[in-house]
Design a protein around this motif. Structure first.
Motif, short mmCIF file in Angstrom:
data_model
loop_
_atom_site.label_atom_id
_atom_site.label_comp_id
_atom_site.label_asym_id
_atom_site.label_seq_id
_atom_site.Cartn_x
_atom_site.Cartn_y
_atom_site.Cartn_z
N UNK A 137 12.48 -10.41 -2.80
CA UNK A 137 12.72 -9.65 -1.57
C UNK A 137 11.66 -8.61 -1.28
N UNK A 138 11.76 -8.04 -0.10
CA UNK A 138 10.85 -6.99 0.36
C UNK A 138 11.52 -5.65 0.11
N UNK A 139 10.81 -4.73 -0.51
CA UNK A 139 11.32 -3.38 -0.73
C UNK A 139 11.00 -2.55 0.51
N UNK A 140 12.02 -2.11 1.23
CA UNK A 140 11.81 -1.38 2.48
C UNK A 140 11.01 -0.10 2.28
N UNK A 141 11.22 0.59 1.17
CA UNK A 141 10.47 1.82 0.94
C UNK A 141 8.97 1.54 0.84
N UNK A 142 8.58 0.34 0.38
CA UNK A 142 7.17 -0.01 0.31
C UNK A 142 6.60 -0.25 1.72
N UNK A 143 7.42 -0.74 2.62
CA UNK A 143 6.99 -0.90 4.02
C UNK A 143 6.66 0.48 4.58
N UNK A 145 3.16 2.09 5.98
CA UNK A 145 3.06 2.72 7.30
C UNK A 145 2.47 4.13 7.21
N UNK A 146 2.73 4.82 6.12
CA UNK A 146 2.17 6.16 5.94
C UNK A 146 0.66 6.15 5.78
N UNK A 188 -1.79 -5.36 9.39
CA UNK A 188 -2.62 -5.53 8.20
C UNK A 188 -2.03 -4.79 7.00
N UNK A 189 -1.71 -3.52 7.18
CA UNK A 189 -1.25 -2.72 6.05
C UNK A 189 0.14 -3.14 5.58
N UNK A 190 1.07 -3.38 6.50
CA UNK A 190 2.41 -3.80 6.10
C UNK A 190 2.34 -5.20 5.48
N UNK A 191 1.42 -6.01 5.95
CA UNK A 191 1.23 -7.34 5.38
C UNK A 191 0.78 -7.33 3.93
N UNK A 192 0.32 -6.18 3.43
CA UNK A 192 -0.12 -6.05 2.04
C UNK A 192 1.05 -5.78 1.09
#
Length: 177
Positions: free
Chosen positions: A76-82, A86-87, A139-143
């Motif tokens: 899964x995707x960790x939302x806090x990492x998204x 973004x920061x 780009x960044x969120x895709x990482x």
């Protein structure tokens, strides 16, 4: 920053300003660095302006931004990492990140398809950097680990205002009094 002419040290994928179209600049090309704000770089090459992501800064002889995420023990995707990603995305004219500026309205993680949906706005509807900022976010969120697709939706309701900025961002921009 004073403009500086450098030679690309490796090929580099860049985004054209203001439309965000991707272009590959080969190694050994002369480019002029015109802006160095918020961890990204604006360059000119062959009469056009481009954005170099900070993670590719080594291509123009600068120290690259390292985005490091802990790989979760699941698919899964960790939302806090998204939000971490973004920061690291900064407005090119105001070196403050998009979250602190209040430009990110909504983040939805769709675990089944490994897709992140983001509603964001711009400081002004006619902002010419809109497509470039969308590209930065994608780009960044895709990482982020396990993200397969990032869908950014530009929205203008409610209209952005400085009250949406964090207090820290208002202080940094000299607007908090």
């Amino acid at each position: 920053m004073q403009q500086k002419i450098v030679s690309t040290e490796r090929e580099c994928l860049v985004r054209r300003v203001p439309n965000g179209d991707k272009q590959l600049i080969p190694a050994g090309e002369f480019v002029t660095i015109t802006q160095d704000l918020g961890g990204n770089f604006t360059i000119t090459w062959r009469g056009n302006m481009y954005r170099v992501d900070g993670t590719d800064a080594d291509a123009i002889g600068r120290k690259p931004l390292k985005l490091e995420f802990t790989t979760p023990g699941h698919s899964g995707i960790e939302e806090h990492q998204v939000y971490q990603a973004l920061e690291t995305v900064y407005d090119p004219e105001i070196p403050i990140n998009l979250l602190s500026l209040g430009l990110i309205y909504k983040v939805t993680v769709e675990q089944a398809t490994h897709t992140v949906h983001i509603d964001m706005t711009l400081t002004a509807p006619a902002c010419g950097m809109g497509p470039v900022l969308v590209g930065d976010v994608e780009h960044r969120v895709g990482m982020v680990p396990n993200v397969k697709k990032v869908l950014v939706n530009l929205v203008f309701d409610p209209p952005w205002s400085r009250e949406m900025m964090s207090e820290e961002a208002q202080l940094e921009a000299g607007l908090f009094f």
